[in-house]
Design a protein around this motif. Sequence first.
Motif, PDB file in Angstrom:
ATOM      1  N   THR A   1      48.105  47.624  57.622  1.00  0.00           N
ATOM      2  CA  THR A   1      47.423  46.355  57.856  1.00  0.00           C
ATOM      3  C   THR A   1      47.908  45.718  59.150  1.00  0.00           C
ATOM      4  O   THR A   1      49.087  45.775  59.481  1.00  0.00           O
ATOM      5  CB  THR A   1      47.653  45.395  56.664  1.00  0.00           C
TER       6      THR A   1
ATOM      7  N   ASP B   1      38.368  49.525  52.644  1.00  0.00           N
ATOM      8  CA  ASP B   1      39.236  48.378  52.402  1.00  0.00           C
ATOM      9  C   ASP B   1      38.898  47.803  51.032  1.00  0.00           C
ATOM     10  O   ASP B   1      37.753  47.397  50.793  1.00  0.00           O
ATOM     11  CB  ASP B   1      39.041  47.322  53.492  1.00  0.00           C
TER      12      ASP B   1
ATOM     13  N   THR C   1      39.579  45.046  49.614  1.00  0.00           N
ATOM     14  CA  THR C   1      39.278  43.621  49.479  1.00  0.00           C
ATOM     15  C   THR C   1      38.040  43.205  50.257  1.00  0.00           C
ATOM     16  O   THR C   1      37.364  42.244  49.869  1.00  0.00           O
ATOM     17  CB  THR C   1      40.479  42.767  49.927  1.00  0.00           C
ATOM     18  N   MET C   2      37.714  43.913  51.338  1.00  0.00           N
ATOM     19  CA  MET C   2      36.518  43.552  52.094  1.00  0.00           C
ATOM     20  C   MET C   2      35.228  43.803  51.322  1.00  0.00           C
ATOM     21  O   MET C   2      34.165  43.323  51.718  1.00  0.00           O
ATOM     22  CB  MET C   2      36.471  44.309  53.424  1.00  0.00           C
TER      23      MET C   2
ATOM     24  N   THR D   1      41.100  38.379  54.499  1.00  0.00           N
ATOM     25  CA  THR D   1      40.939  39.815  54.748  1.00  0.00           C
ATOM     26  C   THR D   1      40.707  40.125  56.221  1.00  0.00           C
ATOM     27  O   THR D   1      40.623  41.294  56.590  1.00  0.00           O
ATOM     28  CB  THR D   1      39.753  40.381  53.940  1.00  0.00           C
TER      29      THR D   1
ATOM     30  N   LYS E   1      37.995  39.793  57.709  1.00  0.00           N
ATOM     31  CA  LYS E   1      36.734  40.536  57.652  1.00  0.00           C
ATOM     32  C   LYS E   1      35.927  40.311  58.934  1.00  0.00           C
ATOM     33  O   LYS E   1      35.900  39.201  59.464  1.00  0.00           O
ATOM     34  CB  LYS E   1      35.940  40.041  56.446  1.00  0.00           C
TER      35      LYS E   1
ATOM     36  N   ALA F   1      44.762  39.623  45.506  1.00  0.00           N
ATOM     37  CA  ALA F   1      45.007  40.221  46.826  1.00  0.00           C
ATOM     38  C   ALA F   1      46.042  39.400  47.590  1.00  0.00           C
ATOM     39  O   ALA F   1      46.211  38.195  47.355  1.00  0.00           O
ATOM     40  CB  ALA F   1      43.699  40.288  47.608  1.00  0.00           C
TER      41      ALA F   1
END
Length: 302
Positions: free
Chosen positions: A11, A34, A36-37, A46, A48, A233
């Motif tokens: 990350t 990913d 969490t995305m 995230t 994103k 998360a």
Amino acid sequence: MEAIPVLAGPTGSGKTLLALRLGEELPLEVVSADATMVYRGLDIGTDKPSPEERQRVPHHLVDILEPSEALSVVRWVELAEAAIADILARGKVPLVVGGTGYYIRALSQGLPTLPPPDPEVQEALWRELEERGLETLVAELSRVSPEDALRVDRNPRRLVRALEVVRRTGTPPARFPLRPPRFAYRKLVLWPERTWLFPKLEERARRQFARGLVEEVKRLLERYPAMPTALQAIGYKEVVGYLQGAYSLEEALARDIRAVKAYAKRQYTWFRHEPGDITYLPRGGEEAYRGFRDWLDLHFGL
């Protein structure tokens, strides 16, 4: 294509920015790896890509679920393989990008041929998790299968599934035979020095708080008060503790920074043992861009 390119790494190492930059220069479409995305509404925590960035460079498997929904690795692999096939059919190049090593391993090496889930055993394990705590069950799995303990990465849902399989069959998931993958893959793993990465992780955490992470979590809790897995998360869990009065905002930030550094360390451990056709790129920033660009040119003629 003989193989599908994969861009992985810990990350904060720059995967998303590299993919966006290369996607504006080359006929690439990103398949996000990913965990969490995939969730709508988990944006700041995230990092994103914005909707505007995703208009410029198409991304697949981003914003496909509500935070209340679960996504198994089996389902993720099915969706990823379908996205890759669609991108190839349109004459574009799929680029798998992400740091969820479990997803990348399952996609590239094949899925274990596990028995179907048993809801009763899982329900008992969820009760155990509530009563005995995460650490106790992680320790149980670690004794039986350190590989599976690393794979589940303290994710409660994956932990429950792994222990369910162990208790029912006596065999850890890692020892089940694999279903062959649909495609072949060639992987590049960003591998910057920790002295370069860790200050950037601190900066990113502070930036996320300044951008409104607390407000984002408040909105999510209003919609999903039952605290689904998505809100466990990194970053989100720490802010939830602050909002519930467990500690101060400063402590939430400090916990976030510790958690993300610990996660990066686990990712280094995971990707150090990544199987298959793999290249490590020990650089960050502009040098990582040039190295990745040269790698794509060498192996894929892009």
